[in-house]
Design a protein around this motif. Structure first.
Motif, PDB file in Angstrom:
ATOM      1  N   LEU A   1      34.046  -1.227  39.748  1.00 30.17           N
ATOM      2  CA  LEU A   1      33.541  -2.291  39.178  1.00 30.17           C
ATOM      3  C   LEU A   1      34.627  -2.070  37.859  1.00 30.17           C
ATOM      4  CD1 LEU A   1      29.965  -0.370  39.581  1.00 30.17           C
ATOM      5  CD2 LEU A   1      30.669  -2.999  40.136  1.00 30.17           C
ATOM      6  N   ALA A   2      35.230  -0.660  37.932  1.00 34.24           N
ATOM      7  CA  ALA A   2      35.751  -0.568  36.561  1.00 34.24           C
ATOM      8  C   ALA A   2      36.665  -1.277  36.862  1.00 34.24           C
ATOM      9  CB  ALA A   2      36.798   0.965  36.872  1.00 34.24           C
ATOM     10  N   ASP A   3      37.471  -1.589  37.981  1.00 36.06           N
ATOM     11  CA  ASP A   3      38.244  -2.568  38.304  1.00 36.06           C
ATOM     12  C   ASP A   3      38.113  -4.461  38.164  1.00 36.06           C
ATOM     13  OD1 ASP A   3      40.693  -2.182  38.451  1.00 36.06           O
ATOM     14  OD2 ASP A   3      40.352  -2.335  40.841  1.00 36.06           O
ATOM     15  N   THR A   4      36.217  -5.185  37.945  1.00 33.15           N
ATOM     16  CA  THR A   4      35.767  -6.070  37.689  1.00 33.15           C
ATOM     17  C   THR A   4      35.345  -5.908  36.406  1.00 33.15           C
ATOM     18  OG1 THR A   4      35.764  -5.687  40.321  1.00 33.15           O
ATOM     19  CG2 THR A   4      34.482  -7.495  39.113  1.00 33.15           C
ATOM     20  N   CYS A   5      34.427  -4.800  35.936  1.00 32.38           N
ATOM     21  CA  CYS A   5      33.535  -5.309  35.041  1.00 32.38           C
ATOM     22  C   CYS A   5      34.214  -5.424  33.793  1.00 32.38           C
ATOM     23  CB  CYS A   5      32.110  -4.695  35.350  1.00 32.38           C
ATOM     24  SG  CYS A   5      31.552  -4.638  36.984  1.00 32.38           S
ATOM     25  N   ASP A   6      33.367  -5.966  32.282  1.00 32.42           N
ATOM     26  CA  ASP A   6      34.362  -5.252  31.103  1.00 32.42           C
ATOM     27  C   ASP A   6      33.146  -4.196  30.875  1.00 32.42           C
ATOM     28  OD1 ASP A   6      34.557  -7.540  30.733  1.00 32.42           O
ATOM     29  OD2 ASP A   6      32.789  -9.132  30.873  1.00 32.42           O
ATOM     30  N   ARG A   7      31.828  -3.846  31.199  1.00 31.33           N
ATOM     31  CA  ARG A   7      31.467  -2.726  30.702  1.00 31.33           C
ATOM     32  C   ARG A   7      30.501  -1.816  31.781  1.00 31.33           C
ATOM     33  NH1 ARG A   7      30.637  -2.028  25.148  1.00 31.33           N
ATOM     34  NH2 ARG A   7      29.146  -0.687  25.761  1.00 31.33           N
TER      35      ARG A   7
ATOM     36  N   PRO B   1      32.676   0.519  27.577  1.00 30.28           N
ATOM     37  CA  PRO B   1      33.522  -0.249  28.329  1.00 30.28           C
ATOM     38  C   PRO B   1      33.764  -0.061  29.536  1.00 30.28           C
ATOM     39  CG  PRO B   1      33.534   0.028  25.936  1.00 30.28           C
ATOM     40  CD  PRO B   1      32.877   1.201  26.379  1.00 30.28           C
ATOM     41  N   ALA B   2      34.236  -0.662  30.418  1.00 24.86           N
ATOM     42  CA  ALA B   2      34.444  -0.622  31.666  1.00 24.86           C
ATOM     43  C   ALA B   2      35.541   0.529  31.859  1.00 24.86           C
ATOM     44  CB  ALA B   2      34.731  -1.533  32.774  1.00 24.86           C
TER      45      ALA B   2
ATOM     46  N   VAL C   1      34.883   4.282  30.668  1.00 22.66           N
ATOM     47  CA  VAL C   1      34.101   5.262  31.066  1.00 22.66           C
ATOM     48  C   VAL C   1      34.504   5.137  32.866  1.00 22.66           C
ATOM     49  CG1 VAL C   1      32.031   5.078  33.024  1.00 22.66           C
ATOM     50  CG2 VAL C   1      31.842   4.108  30.348  1.00 22.66           C
ATOM     51  N   TYR C   2      35.422   4.211  33.295  1.00 16.10           N
ATOM     52  CA  TYR C   2      36.044   5.194  34.077  1.00 16.10           C
ATOM     53  C   TYR C   2      37.001   6.053  34.141  1.00 16.10           C
ATOM     54  CZ  TYR C   2      38.250   4.635  38.558  1.00 16.10           C
ATOM     55  OH  TYR C   2      39.263   5.217  39.939  1.00 16.10           O
ATOM     56  N   ALA C   3      38.288   6.128  33.066  1.00 16.29           N
ATOM     57  CA  ALA C   3      38.775   6.468  32.674  1.00 16.29           C
ATOM     58  C   ALA C   3      38.573   8.564  31.807  1.00 16.29           C
ATOM     59  CB  ALA C   3      39.815   6.414  31.797  1.00 16.29           C
ATOM     60  N   GLU C   4      37.870   7.985  31.335  1.00 16.22           N
ATOM     61  CA  GLU C   4      37.534   9.511  30.738  1.00 16.22           C
ATOM     62  C   GLU C   4      35.463   9.515  30.666  1.00 16.22           C
ATOM     63  OE1 GLU C   4      39.191   8.107  26.693  1.00 16.22           O
ATOM     64  OE2 GLU C   4      40.125   8.606  27.696  1.00 16.22           O
ATOM     65  N   ALA C   5      34.800   9.518  31.441  1.00  8.98           N
ATOM     66  CA  ALA C   5      33.487   9.436  31.665  1.00  8.98           C
ATOM     67  C   ALA C   5      32.921  10.814  30.409  1.00  8.98           C
ATOM     68  CB  ALA C   5      32.379   9.825  32.296  1.00  8.98           C
ATOM     69  N   ARG C   6      32.091  10.682  30.309  1.00 12.43           N
ATOM     70  CA  ARG C   6      32.026  11.921  29.215  1.00 12.43           C
ATOM     71  C   ARG C   6      29.970  12.853  29.517  1.00 12.43           C
ATOM     72  NH1 ARG C   6      32.679  12.685  23.901  1.00 12.43           N
ATOM     73  NH2 ARG C   6      32.471  15.101  24.384  1.00 12.43           N
ATOM     74  N   HIS C   7      29.647  11.668  30.841  1.00 12.19           N
ATOM     75  CA  HIS C   7      28.691  12.737  31.363  1.00 12.19           C
ATOM     76  C   HIS C   7      29.356  13.269  32.804  1.00 12.19           C
ATOM     77  CE1 HIS C   7      25.290  13.296  33.764  1.00 12.19           C
ATOM     78  NE2 HIS C   7      24.357  13.495  31.993  1.00 12.19           N
TER      79      HIS C   7
ATOM     80  N   GLY D   1      31.590   8.646  21.738  1.00 17.67           N
ATOM     81  CA  GLY D   1      33.509   8.628  21.116  1.00 17.67           C
ATOM     82  C   GLY D   1      33.655   7.741  21.838  1.00 17.67           C
ATOM     83  N   GLY D   2      34.728   6.913  20.755  1.00 15.14           N
ATOM     84  CA  GLY D   2      34.955   5.361  21.443  1.00 15.14           C
ATOM     85  C   GLY D   2      33.599   4.639  20.939  1.00 15.14           C
ATOM     86  N   GLU D   3      33.259   3.805  22.557  1.00 17.84           N
ATOM     87  CA  GLU D   3      31.862   2.729  22.389  1.00 17.84           C
ATOM     88  C   GLU D   3      30.732   3.451  23.506  1.00 17.84           C
ATOM     89  OE1 GLU D   3      32.939  -1.401  22.684  1.00 17.84           O
ATOM     90  OE2 GLU D   3      35.195  -0.665  21.289  1.00 17.84           O
ATOM     91  N   ARG D   4      31.206   5.131  23.835  1.00 19.78           N
ATOM     92  CA  ARG D   4      30.355   5.186  24.690  1.00 19.78           C
ATOM     93  C   ARG D   4      28.841   5.781  23.876  1.00 19.78           C
ATOM     94  NH1 ARG D   4      35.288   8.975  26.948  1.00 19.78           N
ATOM     95  NH2 ARG D   4      35.541   9.063  24.160  1.00 19.78           N
ATOM     96  N   ARG D   5      27.941   5.954  25.205  1.00 20.69           N
ATOM     97  CA  ARG D   5      26.935   6.725  25.097  1.00 20.69           C
ATOM     98  C   ARG D   5      26.616   7.796  26.414  1.00 20.69           C
ATOM     99  NH1 ARG D   5      21.764   4.805  22.820  1.00 20.69           N
ATOM    100  NH2 ARG D   5      21.879   3.384  24.350  1.00 20.69           N
ATOM    101  N   ALA D   6      26.465   8.884  26.055  1.00 20.14           N
ATOM    102  CA  ALA D   6      25.827   9.534  27.357  1.00 20.14           C
ATOM    103  C   ALA D   6      24.772  10.750  26.730  1.00 20.14           C
ATOM    104  CB  ALA D   6      27.412  10.448  27.784  1.00 20.14           C
TER     105      ALA D   6
END
Ligand code: ADP
Ligand code: MG
Length: 351
Positions: free
Chosen positions: A236-242, A256-257, A260-266, A329-334
């Motif tokens: 999903l990280a390779d294919t998607c934006d979010r 952002p994909a 979330v893939y590189a540094e997930a907060r959950h 943090g960033g544009e993430r929500r967890a």
């Protein structure tokens, strides 16, 4: 299972408005969606999603987290035992309150689904070209069988198969070719949103990559929205934006994909991102860390945070206190209490 095989009666002429000016509602907005099977199995719980035209949203999570239920709910394709609440706004129009005729117009033409395992469900006794032509004929009262067959050939070429393969029966095609046929079928009525539920799961890695590139190319060429569902966060990280990460029927992390893939907060997002390292990616050279156990049965959810029994960094309070999605943090929500204590979170997660 398809919408068109169960429908009867005259086809409504109304089709979704494809020419909305900028500033109009997003292509898809899902608000507080819940799906409960049989009154006791809450498979989807308070999910919010948003997809703009041309945007690719990935939905990740292990088996049983409610991904397919969510996908089918978006077009009201669930069995009658499923009760839905919330809002599913497709171009601003609520799918949940649509009249039957309008809903039929929206299925395939407004949004279409490549169902999980669909490549195994092509009808064995019909040529694939006829199967692609079927939704075209059902959704366009003016289409002649000859024109629908011509269009089926064009669609096959669009997904990388020779038009002549329209004459083939499903058993004459490989798994990857059958999945291309399913994608051609999903494109048949020029949908504005394509929902692909585990489109590559049953395919070998080389074919998987080809199908993913094909989907990406089609989304880019046609400015449609995409929802891609997978248990594999790296894909999903390779294919998607979010990305939205689902656990026990809820979105527990989104953003952002690549973030979330590189540094997930959950902690669940982190577990998923290390479970499927990306081949050739130096950042994912660390050994994949397995996550013991399985997602809970939605009929018997644990109290507090539903992830706490499997969580490697759970606090005592997680057994009793549920968490809402919050800025992370960033544009993430967890939805994790440790998001509010980044220092503690980081030190614990790397231990
Ligand atoms: P996923 O696609 O993430 O694997 P599903 O949406 O298929 O998850 O399933 C989510 C939960 O809902 C599972 O616990 C599953 O057993 C349950 N479920 C799925 N379909 C039905 C159904 N028709 N009736 C009752 N429970 C269902
Ligand atoms: Mg599924």
């Amino acid at each position: 299972m398809t919408a068109t095989t169960t429908t009867t009666g005259p086809e409504p002429s109304a089709s979704p408005d494809l020419s909305k000016p900028v500033g109009d509602p997003p292509l898809l907005e899902v608000r507080n969606l819940t799906v409960t099977y049989g009154g006791t199995v809450p498979a989807v719980r308070g999910v919010d999603l948003r997809v703009e035209a041309g945007q690719k949203l990935g939905i990740a999570g292990e088996s049983g987290c409610g991904k397919s239920t969510l996908a089918l709910a978006l077009l009201r394709l669930l069995p009658a035992t499923a009760k839905l609440t919330g809002e599913i706004l497709l171009d601003g129009e609520d799918v949940l309150t649509m009249k039957w005729g309008r809903l039929r117009a929206v299925r395939w033409a407004g949004a279409s689904i490549v169902f999980q395992g669909a490549m195994h469900s092509l009808n064995a006794v019909h040529r694939v070209g006829d199967q692609i032509a079927e939704p075209i004929l059902l959704h366009n009262a003016k289409a002649t069988p000859a024109a629908a067959r011509r269009r089926a050939g064009e669609l096959l070429e669009q997904v990388g198969l020779p038009a002549a393969r329209a004459q083939a029966y499903p058993h004459e095609l490989s798994g990857g070719q059958r999945q291309r046929v399913m994608i051609a079928m999903a494109l048949a009525c020029d949908p504005r949103l394509i929902i692909a539920d585990e489109p590559t799961t049953a395919l070998d890695v080389m074919i998987q990559a080809q199908i993913l590139r094909l989907i990406e190319q089609l989304v880019a060429d046609q400015d449609v929205g995409l929802i891609m569902i997978s248990h594999d966060l790296a894909v999903l990280a390779d294919t998607c934006d979010r990305l939205s990460v689902m656990y026990a029927g809820r979105v527990v992390e989104e953003g952002p994909a690549r973030q979330v893939y590189a540094e997930a907060r959950h902690p669940y997002g982190r577990a998923l991102s290390t479970a499927f390292p990306r081949i050739g990616d130096p950042a994912s050279r660390r050994a994949p860390r397995g996550l013991p156990g399985d997602p809970p049965d939605p009929a018997a959810l644990p109290g507090g945070c539903t992830f706490h029994p499997r969580c490697p960094v759970a606090l005592d309070s997680c057994a009793t206190e549920d968490q809402e999605l919050r800025e992370a943090g960033g544009e993430r929500r967890a939805a994790c209490v440790l998001v509010d204590a980044p220092a503690a979170d980081d030190s614990r997660s790397t231990s």
